[in-house]
Design a protein around this motif. Structure first.
Motif, PDB file in Angstrom:
ATOM      1  N   TYR A 275       2.397   5.925   3.597  1.00  0.00           N
ATOM      2  CA  TYR A 275       1.246   5.516   2.808  1.00  0.00           C
ATOM      3  C   TYR A 275       1.686   5.492   1.358  1.00  0.00           C
TER       4      TYR A 275
ATOM      5  N   ALA B  19      -2.831   2.621   2.919  1.00  0.00           N
ATOM      6  CA  ALA B  19      -1.895   2.430   4.030  1.00  0.00           C
ATOM      7  C   ALA B  19      -2.409   1.313   4.935  1.00  0.00           C
TER       8      ALA B  19
ATOM      9  N   LEU C 102      -3.403   7.773   8.798  1.00  0.00           N
ATOM     10  CA  LEU C 102      -2.227   7.962   7.944  1.00  0.00           C
ATOM     11  C   LEU C 102      -1.006   8.354   8.759  1.00  0.00           C
TER      12      LEU C 102
END
Length: 130
Positions: free
Chosen positions: A14, A63, A8
């Protein structure tokens, strides 16, 4: 969990999915932190996303980076401890113009009962639970 955090962070942005009544809601997020052995995100109490997580804590995060993508599902749990807020704001000092520890608006949430699936390079998906 560290691998999910790293993914992330590398992605930079994301997308967080919540439920609003009977409708899905998605929005871009950029805050992610590890504190007290848990994966955290941050938002403001005045935002619709906060209201949605209070009403239904089931969330998904998605993501993509470098041709790989991740989907994380779990339950968002509010942590109102000042230490958790401070840790997030130290990790993202740019937020300090809009948020402050104990301001009544800053919220940090950790994800529990999480299952992350990473899909990469036509290989078998990697599943991480925490």
């Amino acid at each position: 969990m560290q691998e999910v955090y790293d993914f992330l962070k590398k992605s930079g942005v994301y997308y967080l999915g919540t439920v609003d009544g009977d409708k899905p809601r998605m929005r871009p997020f950029g805050t992610v932190d590890i504190f007290d052995g848990k994966l955290y995100i941050q938002t403001g109490k005045v935002k619709d996303v906060s209201k949605q997580m209070h009403a239904n804590p089931k969330v998904e995060i998605c993501a993509m980076t470098g041709g790989a993508w991740i989907r994380l599902e779990g339950e968002a749990v509010l942590d109102d401890r000042p230490e958790a807020q401070e840790h997030m704001l130290e990790a993202y000092p740019g937020l300090k113009g809009r948020y402050a520890v104990g301001d009544g608006n800053t919220e940090v949430w950790y994800i529990k009962n999480a299952t992350a699936t990473i899909y990469a390079n036509n290989t078998e998906p990697k599943i991480i639970k925490f």
